[in-house]
Scaffold this active site. Structure first.
Site, PDB file in Angstrom:
ATOM      1  N   SER A 262       0.703  -1.097  -0.065  1.00  0.00           N
ATOM      2  CA  SER A 262       0.102   0.279   0.128  1.00  0.00           C
ATOM      3  C   SER A 262       0.938   1.211   0.073  1.00  0.00           C
ATOM      4  CB  SER A 262      -0.887  -0.014   1.331  1.00  0.00           C
ATOM      5  OG  SER A 262      -0.257   0.201   2.426  1.00  0.00           O
ATOM      6  N   LYS A 263       0.025   2.374  -0.147  1.00  0.00           N
ATOM      7  CA  LYS A 263       0.694   3.582  -0.177  1.00  0.00           C
ATOM      8  C   LYS A 263       1.343   3.910   1.175  1.00  0.00           C
ATOM      9  CE  LYS A 263      -0.524   8.524  -0.216  1.00  0.00           C
ATOM     10  NZ  LYS A 263      -1.870   9.187  -0.094  1.00  0.00           N
ATOM     11  N   ARG A 264       0.713   3.432   2.318  1.00  0.00           N
ATOM     12  CA  ARG A 264       1.457   3.406   3.627  1.00  0.00           C
ATOM     13  C   ARG A 264       2.522   2.972   4.032  1.00  0.00           C
ATOM     14  NH1 ARG A 264      -2.090   3.316   7.733  1.00  0.00           N
ATOM     15  NH2 ARG A 264      -3.589   4.970   7.820  1.00  0.00           N
TER      16      ARG A 264
END
Ligand code: GLU
Length: 505
Positions: A262-264
């Site tokens: 994910s972007k996270r």
């Protein structure tokens, strides 16, 4: 169906293109090029609520930066356009109605509130509400209501959707190039909405109609679409069309292995998950991109190619040309591909070593200009050649070679302590005088001369070379010291020694 291979990349412009999307595009591109086919870009923008300004341009720029431009798509009309679904709106209703005529779809008038109530009711009993064969007769649709009732509702402009009528008691045999054969029991499928009450098709209908009209031969897409395969297969059958071949690419997993990247993850661990930097038009939030972080497209492409595929040999470095030859869909893995940010750096290091020195000098010059430093192109190129093996990114040339452009502005305290002893200043004064007498300041003759001088003084080399390095570089680091002296020249070398004497005495 045309015999020419035609593949499409069909992103929805809902934000920046995730690196997983770039991989999907890349595999489509490679497959098309390998088979002399067409790589089509289709923008799936039927969901107006999720439309994000600038996302389409971002997608196109990303493909171009990676060196995998589309052959056909927005702005590159080749007879199958338009290539944005919002511009094809009028085509879809006709197809939804065809399915109603053939009995493969039906009108459904259930309101959102009614469906919610059914869902809640089921939840309370520990069940899941599925709109399909087992309850459709009890719900409000053109299968359960009389023809007149249906007509009345339509005339009264009551909102409706069009649902696909999934067959009962059938086992579907699906095929995926990567996963092989799969069997699906149709009784577990729900009657998916094909056409929405706002007059727009859903992804499923628009996607199938467009793939058919655009004569797509192979659908290569992410694993998240595998659950839709049964419906898509049934849609092709209902229309009486030949289905394309399908290949669902493995998920890209977090570096730790569990869960989707994910972007996270990127933010937490300090690596980009987007090809280019993206500024969110609403929040203004900036997400890092590979390009802006200094990666070369060759490195990103090579890394992505291996994220779910390998050639079955030991070779790991592949430029795009080679990839198009070696790539085979059959060799794509089924299992998720673990993302390894270090691997991208490793590819980057490789490709920067291969890069042309003049090209690197040009890139480094841009960096220098930002620091208000001007230097001769040839000089920058020579510096680049000398310290190239120490860098991963263009920016690193500064850290590894700032002393070729500016005198040290400070002296590393630890290194100076180690190199600059009580008698050093005196020794450096003598060296300075000696260097004034050296005529040929090229690295080799200079080395000869300095060596002789040290020998004649009967002292250790370190006693001279360490402080000299401190004077020229500011720390005990950098390439061959005589080369540095040659590059910066006699006058500058002498000035720097003088400055060190004054500062470190
Ligand atoms: N619009 C879908 C997406 O955003 C396309 C999926 C497909 O390739 O069929 O991924």
């Amino acid at each position: 169906m045309s015999s020419k291979v035609r593949v499409r990349f069909a992103p929805s412009p809902t934000g920046p293109l995730h690196i997983g999307g770039v991989r999907t595009a890349l595999y489509n591109y490679l497959f098309a090029k390998k088979h002399g086919g067409d790589f089509v870009l289709r923008i799936e923008d039927t969901d107006q609520n999720r439309y994000v300004e600038g996302a389409e341009d971002y997608i196109i720029e990303s493909l171009n930066w990676c060196g995998i431009p589309y052959d056909e798509g927005p702005g590159k009309e080749k007879g199958y356009g338009p290539y944005r679904q919002s511009e094809r709106k009028d085509k879809y209703r006709e197809y939804a109605e065809k399915l109603i005529e053939s009995g493969d779809a039906y009108y459904a008038f259930d309101t959102a509130d009614e469906l919610d109530a059914h869902r809640k009711d089921h939840e309370e009993k520990g069940k899941t509400f599925i709109y399909n064969w087992h309850n459709r007769q009890k719900l409000k649709n053109s299968l359960s209501l009389s023809e007149e009732e249906v007509q009345q509702k339509i005339d009264a402009e009551e909102a409706y959707v069009i649902r696909f009528k999934s067959p009962q008691d059938e086992t579907l045999h699906l095929k995926d190039v990567i996963r092989g054969e799969m069997e699906i029991d149709t009784n577990i499928l729900d009657d998916k909405v094909l056409f929405k009450s706002d007059g727009m098709p859903t992804y499923h209908l628009a996607n199938i109609v467009d793939d058919h009209l655009m004569e797509i031969t192979h659908v290569i897409r992410g694993e998240e679409w595998l659950p839709s395969l049964a419906l898509h297969y049934m849609l092709y059958r209902a229309f009486g069309w030949n289905a394309p071949e399908f290949a669902h690419l493995p998920l890209i997993l977090k570096p730790q292995g569990k869960g989707k990247l994910s972007k996270r993850d990127g933010e937490k661990m300090g690596f980009p998950v987007f090809p280019l930097e993206w500024k969110d038009p609403k929040s203004g939030e900036i997400s890092a991109g590979y390009k802006e972080e200094g990666y070369f497209p060759e490195a990103v492409v090579n890394m992505l190619a291996f994220l779910g595929w390998n050639p079955g040999t030991e070779q790991e470095f592949f430029e795009l040309e080679e990839l198009t030859k070696a790539f085979e869909l059959e060799r794509v893995h089924k299992g998720g591909a673990k993302f390894d940010p270090e691997k991208t750096k490793w590819f980057q290091q490789h490709y920067i070593q291969l890069a042309d020195n003049d090209f690197l000098a040009g890139e480094f010059e841009k960096y220098l200009v930002k620091k208000d430093i001007t230097a001769d192109k040839k000089y920058i190129s020579d510096v680049v050649a000398l310290i190239k093996e120490r860098v991963v990114f263009v920016e690193d040339f500064w850290e590894q070679g700032y002393f070729f452009f500016i005198a040290p502005t400070s002296f590393d305290p630890k290194d100076s302590k180690k190199a600059w002893k009580e008698d050093t200043s005196e020794l450096m004064k003598e060296l300075k005088e000696f260097l004034k007498s050296v005529e040929d300041f090229k690295a080799e003759p200079l080395q000869e001369a300095v060596k002789e001088w040290i020998k004649s003084k009967e002292i250790g080399f370190g006693k001279v070379m360490m402080p000299l390095r401190i004077a020229l570089v500011g720390a005990l680091q950098g390439p061959d010291l005589y080369k540095i002296a040659e590059f910066i020249g006699k006058e500058e070398s002498i000035d720097r020694i003088q400055n060190a004497i004054e500062t470190l005495k």
